[in-house]
Design a protein around this motif. Structure first.
Motif, short mmCIF file in Angstrom:
data_model
loop_
_atom_site.label_atom_id
_atom_site.label_comp_id
_atom_site.label_asym_id
_atom_site.label_seq_id
_atom_site.Cartn_x
_atom_site.Cartn_y
_atom_site.Cartn_z
N LEU A 8 0.92 -1.23 -0.01
CA LEU A 8 -0.22 0.13 -0.01
C LEU A 8 1.08 1.18 0.00
O LEU A 8 0.53 2.38 0.28
CB LEU A 8 -0.73 -0.13 1.13
CG LEU A 8 -2.27 -0.42 0.98
CD1 LEU A 8 -3.08 -0.77 2.37
CD2 LEU A 8 -3.04 0.20 0.16
N ILE A 11 -0.14 4.22 -2.36
CA ILE A 11 -1.34 4.92 -2.01
C ILE A 11 -1.14 6.30 -1.23
O ILE A 11 -0.96 6.05 0.08
CB ILE A 11 -2.31 3.79 -1.25
CG1 ILE A 11 -2.90 2.86 -2.29
CG2 ILE A 11 -3.53 4.83 -0.81
CD1 ILE A 11 -4.06 2.21 -1.89
N TYR A 14 -3.23 10.55 -0.16
CA TYR A 14 -3.48 11.35 1.33
C TYR A 14 -2.23 11.59 1.94
O TYR A 14 -2.24 12.39 2.82
CB TYR A 14 -4.43 10.18 2.27
CG TYR A 14 -5.98 10.10 1.63
CD1 TYR A 14 -6.70 10.99 1.95
CD2 TYR A 14 -6.09 9.28 0.62
CE1 TYR A 14 -8.15 10.77 1.40
CE2 TYR A 14 -7.37 8.92 0.13
CZ TYR A 14 -8.22 9.77 0.45
OH TYR A 14 -9.53 9.76 0.16
N GLY A 56 -8.88 5.32 8.65
CA GLY A 56 -9.47 6.08 9.56
C GLY A 56 -8.79 7.56 9.40
O GLY A 56 -9.36 8.40 9.87
N GLY A 57 -8.01 7.72 8.46
CA GLY A 57 -7.56 8.89 8.01
C GLY A 57 -6.78 9.58 9.54
O GLY A 57 -6.03 9.14 10.11
N LEU A 100 -0.62 1.00 7.91
CA LEU A 100 -0.94 -0.01 7.15
C LEU A 100 0.01 -0.22 6.05
O LEU A 100 0.19 0.69 5.16
CB LEU A 100 -2.50 -0.03 6.77
CG LEU A 100 -3.15 -1.22 5.89
CD1 LEU A 100 -3.29 -2.53 6.91
CD2 LEU A 100 -4.34 -0.95 5.31
N VAL A 119 -15.29 3.95 6.93
CA VAL A 119 -16.24 5.01 6.42
C VAL A 119 -15.21 5.71 5.31
O VAL A 119 -14.11 6.00 5.57
CB VAL A 119 -16.58 5.95 7.49
CG1 VAL A 119 -17.28 7.11 6.75
CG2 VAL A 119 -17.63 5.39 8.54
N HIS A 124 -12.33 3.46 -2.26
CA HIS A 124 -10.79 3.32 -2.66
C HIS A 124 -10.42 1.77 -3.40
O HIS A 124 -9.40 1.56 -3.47
CB HIS A 124 -9.81 3.90 -1.75
CG HIS A 124 -9.93 5.35 -1.58
ND1 HIS A 124 -10.06 6.23 -2.73
CD2 HIS A 124 -9.80 6.14 -0.32
CE1 HIS A 124 -9.90 7.35 -2.32
NE2 HIS A 124 -10.06 7.58 -0.80
N ILE A 125 -11.52 1.07 -3.00
CA ILE A 125 -11.35 -0.54 -2.96
C ILE A 125 -12.00 -0.93 -4.19
O ILE A 125 -13.34 -0.92 -3.99
CB ILE A 125 -11.34 -1.23 -1.88
CG1 ILE A 125 -10.20 -0.52 -0.78
CG2 ILE A 125 -10.83 -2.77 -2.10
CD1 ILE A 125 -10.52 -1.08 0.66
#
Ligand SMILES: C[S@@+](CC[C@H](N)C(=O)[O-])C[C@H]1O[C@@H](n2cnc3c(N)ncnc32)[C@H](O)[C@@H]1O
Length: 257
Positions: A8, A11, A14, A56-57, A100, A119, A124-125
């Motif tokens: 990941l 990714i 963010y 959860g950002g 992660l 949430v 994104h998946i």
């Protein structure tokens, strides 16, 4: 070691220094309070030992989960988001942070979590089936999962499609593309809530409840009514509109049996 394709690390939408996810919420108070309402309703009268805020950002919803659990594990592939969360929650001993680094994977032992909430993550998946199986593994029997779905089957879309004699796709629908600045490593998709429920049931979960959320997300309404009024209306309608899959966001509660 995860395979490269499972990593990941790429990714980083963010993690991008020019992207400020927190700012997105400054003009979305109505949507934020609608989501908080939905979580409060789905978890009413429940209490958990360990809850995971998966994807959860910066922990926008982690403090809500703290109301329902002794410990919250905030998991995210973005170091930037986790760093913001650590500042926000300072020394709160009840929150643990996990970076992660592997796709479709819950960084917890088998049968160890009481609740997992995701949430604005299924967005994104593209194919969440492998992830759902791993969530099932990590939850304790009797544990709950809340999945939020950015829905391609919301009322307005259904009406739009109807004019072309079409119905919403059962498969995920890509929204945004590399061409308009969205990196392919962070795909954006809308899902059909019925497909997601079916996939969760195929992973072994038992369906419990769903709510239709952000039902009045429209600039027309937001310009005419204040947030408080819209949230009151939202509160009254989340359950009844769920039977129509009305809103743009559907919150689903299921249980591991
Ligand atoms: C739209 S934000 C939602 C954050 C938080 N749940 C909220 O509602 O405010 C999406 C988050 O999911 C994380 N994410 C993206 N892809 C993911 C994946 N495949 N697995 C887990 N988390 C992912 C991102 O790093 C980001 O923090």
């Amino acid at each position: 070691m995860p395979k490269k394709s499972d990593s990941l690390n790429e990714i980083n939408f963010y993690d991008d220094e020019n992207h400020f996810y927190e700012d997105f919420w400054k003009t979305r108070k109505y949507e934020h309070f609608s989501e908080v309402l939905a979580i409060n309703k789905l978890l009413k009268n429940k209490h958990f030992e360990t809850a995971m805020d998966f994807g959860g950002g910066y922990g926008r919803l982690s403090d809500i989960l703290l109301k329902f659990s002794d410990q919250v594990i905030l998991v995210d592939p973005s170091k930037k988001q986790l760093d913001i969360a650590k500042k926000k929650f300072k020394e709160n001993q009840r929150i643990e942070y996990v970076l992660l680094d592997k796709k479709d994977y819950i960084p917890s032992q088998d049968n160890s979590l009481d609740l997992l909430v995701m949430v604005r993550v299924s967005h994104h998946i593209i194919d969440p089936r492998k992830l759902f199986k791993d969530i099932y593994r990590a939850l304790k029997p009797g544990g709950y999962i809340i999945v939020e779905v950015a829905s391609n089957a919301h009322f307005l879309n259904r009406m739009k499609l109807l004019t072309k004699l079409k119905t919403p796709s059962k498969d995920p629908v890509r929204v945004g593309s590399v061409a308009n600045g969205i990196k392919d490593t962070t795909p954006f998709v809308n899902h059909n809530p019925s497909t997601i429920i079916k996939q969760l049931q195929e992973s072994g979960f038992q369906y419990h409840n769903k709510l239709s959320v952000s039902n009045f997300r429209s600039s027309y309404l937001k310009n005419r009514f204040n947030t408080e009024k819209l949230v009151k209306l939202e509160n009254m309608s989340q359950k009844s509109l769920s039977y129509l899959n009305f809103g743009p966001s559907i919150f689903i509660l299921l249980k591991k049996i």
